[in-house]
Design an enzyme around this catalytic site. Structure first.
Site, PDB file in Angstrom:
ATOM      1  N   HIS A   1       3.911  14.115   6.048  1.00  0.00           N
ATOM      2  CA  HIS A   1       3.651  15.530   5.800  1.00  0.00           C
ATOM      3  C   HIS A   1       4.233  16.305   6.983  1.00  0.00           C
ATOM      4  O   HIS A   1       3.899  16.001   8.133  1.00  0.00           O
ATOM      5  CB  HIS A   1       2.145  15.812   5.689  1.00  0.00           C
ATOM      6  CG  HIS A   1       1.456  14.903   4.725  1.00  0.00           C
ATOM      7  ND1 HIS A   1       1.472  15.111   3.363  1.00  0.00           N
ATOM      8  CD2 HIS A   1       0.753  13.766   4.921  1.00  0.00           C
ATOM      9  CE1 HIS A   1       0.785  14.152   2.768  1.00  0.00           C
ATOM     10  NE2 HIS A   1       0.337  13.320   3.698  1.00  0.00           N
TER      11      HIS A   1
ATOM     12  N   CYS B   1      -1.283  -3.974   3.632  1.00  0.00           N
ATOM     13  CA  CYS B   1      -2.146  -5.147   3.606  1.00  0.00           C
ATOM     14  C   CYS B   1      -1.267  -6.389   3.610  1.00  0.00           C
ATOM     15  O   CYS B   1      -0.067  -6.306   3.404  1.00  0.00           O
ATOM     16  CB  CYS B   1      -3.072  -5.168   2.411  1.00  0.00           C
ATOM     17  SG  CYS B   1      -2.749  -4.084   1.069  1.00  0.00           S
TER      18      CYS B   1
ATOM     19  N   SER C   1       0.836  -1.203   0.000  1.00  0.00           N
ATOM     20  CA  SER C   1       0.000   0.000   0.000  1.00  0.00           C
ATOM     21  C   SER C   1       0.869   1.251   0.000  1.00  0.00           C
ATOM     22  O   SER C   1       1.461   1.575  -1.006  1.00  0.00           O
ATOM     23  CB  SER C   1      -1.024   0.052   1.121  1.00  0.00           C
ATOM     24  OG  SER C   1      -1.996   1.033   0.808  1.00  0.00           O
TER      25      SER C   1
END
Length: 145
Positions: A78, A93, A73
């Site tokens: 940030h 996953c 994934s």
């Protein structure tokens, strides 16, 4: 065209989603796209994930967003250097990935004085987990009022 049975959802979660908040981090680390790229690469390794690609963007006057695309994934970072704050999102996953270990690595790498971590199972939730998540969201909403 491939068709899938309607309503055929997994009986167990398909992955884990970690939401990590890092506080009081040194500004010079949060405004350094090269360091953030290296942190993404190492976090992917620590999570036992397969790094497919990565990108970073340095904002003016400061702040960096970095994204690691994983076979499992993604990891996103940030930064807000002016606040010493980082928002991290790790979703993996499969059963072999260990996103919580990547979170622990990032807390240390960014020298966070404080952090919070929320891990959510993704996919079909058990009734017990669904109730706990709903209770948590109700408490959070009440605290924000």
């Amino acid at each position: 065209m491939q068709s899938y049975p309607v309503g055929d959802t997994p009986l167990v979660p398909v992955g884990r989603h970690c939401i990590l908040e890092l506080y009081d981090c040194p500004t010079h680390l949060l405004n350094n796209p090269v360091f953030i790229k290296q942190a993404l690469e190492e976090a992917a390794k620590v999570a036992k994930s397969t790094l497919l690609s990565e990108v970073t963007h340095h904002f003016e006057p400061y702040g960096v967003t970095g994204l690691a695309l994983l076979a499992e994934s993604h990891i996103s970072i940030h930064t807000w250097p002016e606040y010493g704050y980082i928002a991290v999102d790790i979703f993996t996953c499969g059963e072999h990935a260990e996103p919580e270990k990547a979170c622990k690595y990032l807390v240390q790498a960014f020298q966070a004085s404080n952090h919070t971590l929320l891990t959510l199972p993704r996919g079909k939730l058990s009734p017990e987990i669904q109730k706990r998540l709903e209770d948590s969201l109700v408490l959070q909403a009440a605290a924000e009022r």
